[in-house]
Scaffold this motif. Structure first.
Motif, PDB file in Angstrom:
ATOM      1  N   ARG A  66      53.462  35.306  86.615  1.00 32.07           N
ATOM      2  CA  ARG A  66      52.156  34.860  87.086  1.00 32.07           C
ATOM      3  C   ARG A  66      51.687  33.631  86.325  1.00 32.07           C
ATOM      4  N   LEU A  67      50.823  32.869  86.975  1.00 34.59           N
ATOM      5  CA  LEU A  67      50.168  31.732  86.346  1.00 34.59           C
ATOM      6  C   LEU A  67      49.134  32.263  85.364  1.00 34.59           C
ATOM      7  N   THR A  68      49.162  31.761  84.113  1.00 38.51           N
ATOM      8  CA  THR A  68      48.221  32.237  83.093  1.00 38.51           C
ATOM      9  C   THR A  68      47.233  31.167  82.655  1.00 38.51           C
ATOM     10  N   TYR A  83      53.118  29.660  82.936  1.00 37.72           N
ATOM     11  CA  TYR A  83      53.427  30.924  83.595  1.00 37.72           C
ATOM     12  C   TYR A  83      53.995  31.933  82.599  1.00 37.72           C
ATOM     13  N   ARG A  84      53.587  33.167  82.737  1.00 37.17           N
ATOM     14  CA  ARG A  84      54.195  34.245  81.963  1.00 37.17           C
ATOM     15  C   ARG A  84      55.484  34.651  82.667  1.00 37.17           C
ATOM     16  N   CYS A  85      56.530  34.887  81.880  1.00 35.84           N
ATOM     17  CA  CYS A  85      57.864  35.203  82.416  1.00 35.84           C
ATOM     18  C   CYS A  85      58.482  36.367  81.658  1.00 35.84           C
ATOM     19  N   THR A  86      59.463  36.999  82.305  1.00 37.97           N
ATOM     20  CA  THR A  86      60.264  38.022  81.628  1.00 37.97           C
ATOM     21  C   THR A  86      61.703  37.523  81.537  1.00 37.97           C
ATOM     22  N   PRO A  87      62.375  37.837  80.424  1.00 39.06           N
ATOM     23  CA  PRO A  87      63.755  37.380  80.241  1.00 39.06           C
ATOM     24  C   PRO A  87      64.734  38.180  81.083  1.00 39.06           C
ATOM     25  N   LEU A  88      65.789  37.490  81.557  1.00 41.11           N
ATOM     26  CA  LEU A  88      66.847  38.155  82.315  1.00 41.11           C
ATOM     27  C   LEU A  88      68.169  38.191  81.553  1.00 41.11           C
ATOM     28  N   ASN A  89      68.250  37.463  80.437  1.00 43.77           N
ATOM     29  CA  ASN A  89      69.440  37.460  79.594  1.00 43.77           C
ATOM     30  C   ASN A  89      69.019  37.005  78.197  1.00 43.77           C
ATOM     31  N   GLU A  90      69.976  36.921  77.295  1.00 43.88           N
ATOM     32  CA  GLU A  90      69.686  36.491  75.924  1.00 43.88           C
ATOM     33  C   GLU A  90      69.659  34.963  75.850  1.00 43.88           C
ATOM     34  N   PRO A  91      68.807  34.405  74.986  1.00 43.99           N
ATOM     35  CA  PRO A  91      68.749  32.948  74.844  1.00 43.99           C
ATOM     36  C   PRO A  91      69.879  32.411  73.980  1.00 43.99           C
ATOM     37  N   ALA A  92      70.095  31.109  74.082  1.00 41.92           N
ATOM     38  CA  ALA A  92      71.009  30.410  73.175  1.00 41.92           C
ATOM     39  C   ALA A  92      70.265  30.201  71.857  1.00 41.92           C
ATOM     40  N   SER A  93      70.971  29.818  70.817  1.00 44.96           N
ATOM     41  CA  SER A  93      70.311  29.564  69.533  1.00 44.96           C
ATOM     42  C   SER A  93      69.809  28.127  69.425  1.00 44.96           C
ATOM     43  N   ALA A  94      70.316  27.245  70.285  1.00 43.03           N
ATOM     44  CA  ALA A  94      69.904  25.835  70.325  1.00 43.03           C
ATOM     45  C   ALA A  94      70.354  25.263  71.666  1.00 43.03           C
ATOM     46  N   SER A  95      69.869  24.064  71.968  1.00 48.45           N
ATOM     47  CA  SER A  95      70.253  23.399  73.219  1.00 48.45           C
ATOM     48  C   SER A  95      70.167  21.896  73.014  1.00 48.45           C
ATOM     49  N   ALA A 116      46.627  23.395  70.549  1.00 51.92           N
ATOM     50  CA  ALA A 116      46.766  23.086  71.979  1.00 51.92           C
ATOM     51  C   ALA A 116      47.942  23.823  72.615  1.00 51.92           C
ATOM     52  N   TYR A 117      48.958  24.163  71.819  1.00 51.55           N
ATOM     53  CA  TYR A 117      50.115  24.889  72.349  1.00 51.55           C
ATOM     54  C   TYR A 117      50.038  26.380  72.054  1.00 51.55           C
ATOM     55  N   ALA A 118      49.512  26.766  70.911  1.00 52.07           N
ATOM     56  CA  ALA A 118      49.378  28.187  70.577  1.00 52.07           C
ATOM     57  C   ALA A 118      48.491  28.900  71.584  1.00 52.07           C
ATOM     58  N   VAL A 119      47.437  28.226  72.053  1.00 50.99           N
ATOM     59  CA  VAL A 119      46.517  28.864  72.998  1.00 50.99           C
ATOM     60  C   VAL A 119      47.207  29.167  74.334  1.00 50.99           C
ATOM     61  N   ARG A 120      48.184  28.366  74.698  1.00 50.37           N
ATOM     62  CA  ARG A 120      48.918  28.631  75.932  1.00 50.37           C
ATOM     63  C   ARG A 120      49.649  29.968  75.840  1.00 50.37           C
ATOM     64  N   VAL A 121      50.171  30.259  74.659  1.00 51.79           N
ATOM     65  CA  VAL A 121      50.877  31.522  74.429  1.00 51.79           C
ATOM     66  C   VAL A 121      49.887  32.676  74.405  1.00 51.79           C
ATOM     67  N   THR A 122      48.823  32.557  73.621  1.00 53.32           N
ATOM     68  CA  THR A 122      47.875  33.666  73.514  1.00 53.32           C
ATOM     69  C   THR A 122      47.160  33.928  74.843  1.00 53.32           C
ATOM     70  N   ASP A 123      46.879  32.876  75.608  1.00 53.29           N
ATOM     71  CA  ASP A 123      46.253  33.063  76.919  1.00 53.29           C
ATOM     72  C   ASP A 123      47.133  33.897  77.853  1.00 53.29           C
ATOM     73  N   ALA A 124      48.448  33.807  77.698  1.00 51.55           N
ATOM     74  CA  ALA A 124      49.376  34.538  78.570  1.00 51.55           C
ATOM     75  C   ALA A 124      49.332  36.047  78.343  1.00 51.55           C
ATOM     76  N   PHE A 125      48.676  36.466  77.270  1.00 52.83           N
ATOM     77  CA  PHE A 125      48.531  37.890  76.981  1.00 52.83           C
ATOM     78  C   PHE A 125      47.202  38.438  77.494  1.00 52.83           C
ATOM     79  N   GLU A 126      46.412  37.592  78.124  1.00 52.20           N
ATOM     80  CA  GLU A 126      45.119  38.016  78.667  1.00 52.20           C
ATOM     81  C   GLU A 126      45.220  38.117  80.192  1.00 52.20           C
ATOM     82  N   PRO A 127      44.421  38.977  80.802  1.00 48.89           N
ATOM     83  CA  PRO A 127      44.534  39.182  82.253  1.00 48.89           C
ATOM     84  C   PRO A 127      43.984  38.034  83.104  1.00 48.89           C
TER      85      PRO A 127
END
Length: 141
Positions: A66-68, A83-95, A116-127
């Motif tokens: 969903r859009l957060t 957007y809040r997302c769920t993982p479908l596999n394991e991440p790489a360690s770098a890219s 400015a970036y931390a709030v994007r993460v914390t907002d994704a935990f709110e309804p």
């Protein structure tokens, strides 16, 4: 019409695992911790762009939930849809775009990222959906 301001549109994914940790990257270009994301391409939907950016930067496929939030960098004219997302596999360690990819707690996010970036993460935990403006580092009133 020639004087109409132009904006850039970006998308980002807040990928949350089963233990509530968030997938973050330390970017190669500026060495900052941020959620994976980038410029939306012309032929993409928002969700396609989120999936592509997260995959390119972390090696992880995601399901977009969903859009957060919608965020505007007032200095650069960049509008970011997050957007809040769920993982479908394991991440790489770098890219090619990330020096490091790792899971962080919300407290670690608040400490490592600019407001400015931390709030994007914390907002994704709110309804509710958030709209915010910032100067590239700090939120604006």
């Amino acid at each position: 019409m020639a004087d109409t301001p132009r904006h850039s549109v970006s998308v980002a994914g807040i990928v949350v695992n089963d233990s509530g940790r968030v997938l973050v990257i330390r970017r190669r270009d500026n060495d900052r911790w941020e959620p994976p994301g980038g410029v939306l391409e012309m032929a993409e939907t928002f969700e396609e762009g989120v999936r592509r950016e997260v995959l390119e930067e972390t090696g992880m496929s995601v399901q977009v939930q969903r859009l957060t939030g919608v965020y505007k960098n007032m200095q650069r004219g960049i509008v970011a849809l997050v957007y809040r997302c769920t993982p479908l596999n394991e991440p790489a360690s770098a890219s090619a775009e990330a020096v490091e990819v790792r899971w962080m707690t919300l407290d670690e996010v608040r400490e490592a990222m600019s407001p400015a970036y931390a709030v994007r993460v914390t907002d994704a935990f709110e309804p509710e959906l958030h709209t915010r403006a910032h100067d590239g580092v700090n939120l604006l009133p």
